[in-house]
Design an enzyme around this catalytic site. Sequence first.
Site, PDB file in Angstrom:
ATOM      1  N   CYS A 264      40.711  37.430  43.565  1.00  0.00           N
ATOM      2  CA  CYS A 264      41.166  37.959  44.855  1.00  0.00           C
ATOM      3  C   CYS A 264      42.266  37.059  45.421  1.00  0.00           C
ATOM      4  CB  CYS A 264      39.987  38.120  45.808  1.00  0.00           C
ATOM      5  SG  CYS A 264      40.333  39.237  47.194  1.00  0.00           S
TER       6      CYS A 264
ATOM      7  N   HIS B 245      35.691  41.179  42.688  1.00  0.00           N
ATOM      8  CA  HIS B 245      34.815  40.012  42.717  1.00  0.00           C
ATOM      9  C   HIS B 245      33.643  40.160  41.742  1.00  0.00           C
ATOM     10  CE1 HIS B 245      36.501  38.050  46.359  1.00  0.00           C
ATOM     11  NE2 HIS B 245      36.813  39.281  46.692  1.00  0.00           N
TER      12      HIS B 245
ATOM     13  N   GLU C 215      31.706  37.725  40.961  1.00  0.00           N
ATOM     14  CA  GLU C 215      30.648  36.834  41.446  1.00  0.00           C
ATOM     15  C   GLU C 215      29.714  37.522  42.436  1.00  0.00           C
ATOM     16  OE1 GLU C 215      33.948  36.197  44.521  1.00  0.00           O
ATOM     17  OE2 GLU C 215      33.768  36.736  42.401  1.00  0.00           O
TER      18      GLU C 215
END
Length: 227
Positions: free
Chosen positions: A86, A203, A205
């Site tokens: 990002c 993302h 994660e």
Amino acid sequence: MQAGIIIFPGINRERDMAIALQAAFGRAPKMIWHKDSDLSGVDLIVIPGGFSFGDYLRCGAMAAHSPIMRAVGDHAARGGYVLGVCNGFQILTEAGILPGALLRNASLRFLSMDCHLRVERADTAFTRHYRQGQTFRAVLAHGDGNYFADAATLDRLEGENLVALRYATRSGEVIQQANLNGSARSIAGILSPNLRVLGLMPHPEDLVDPLMGGIDGKKLFDALAAA
């Protein structure tokens, strides 16, 4: 492998990234302030998401001139691993470590939603635990994720097989409706020529534990740990 997470003023996704790295590597990542320049003992550098320097000027433009970024460029040139997610992807392009730029989303709106990514190559340290052509779910959270580069750069990325991920439907179709931010050629993530740097907007994660609602992103971090 020892991972390090770079912290800029305004970065706000470092703790989410630390959870993913700790689970994969079995050890806590080092938190590295952007004014430092010592990356000794760190194998993987991660630049997480957020709003470095408040996203003033252009997203990532100010962070790209922080002292740490020269060390990050040297680390990548030596063959060290770098992951930018990002805002981290934006910083890598602004620093010239990856080509192109991230523009305002085509809708001119901040996007916060799930998307699906198709794996374009599965022979890298980042994607080796996926299959080529496989899709996985990830999370969009950005206002400037519209990947842009001139035609010659896009052709080079395609010709050198440096497109790592594309926006796609759940079944793997690369169509306009799945390209939510309007990125050129539906590009969601690209690699450096030595395959040691990956920049991507969504993302992974955010999906590394069932308590998060899924583990689609876990394979990326497990692949890095295996490297």
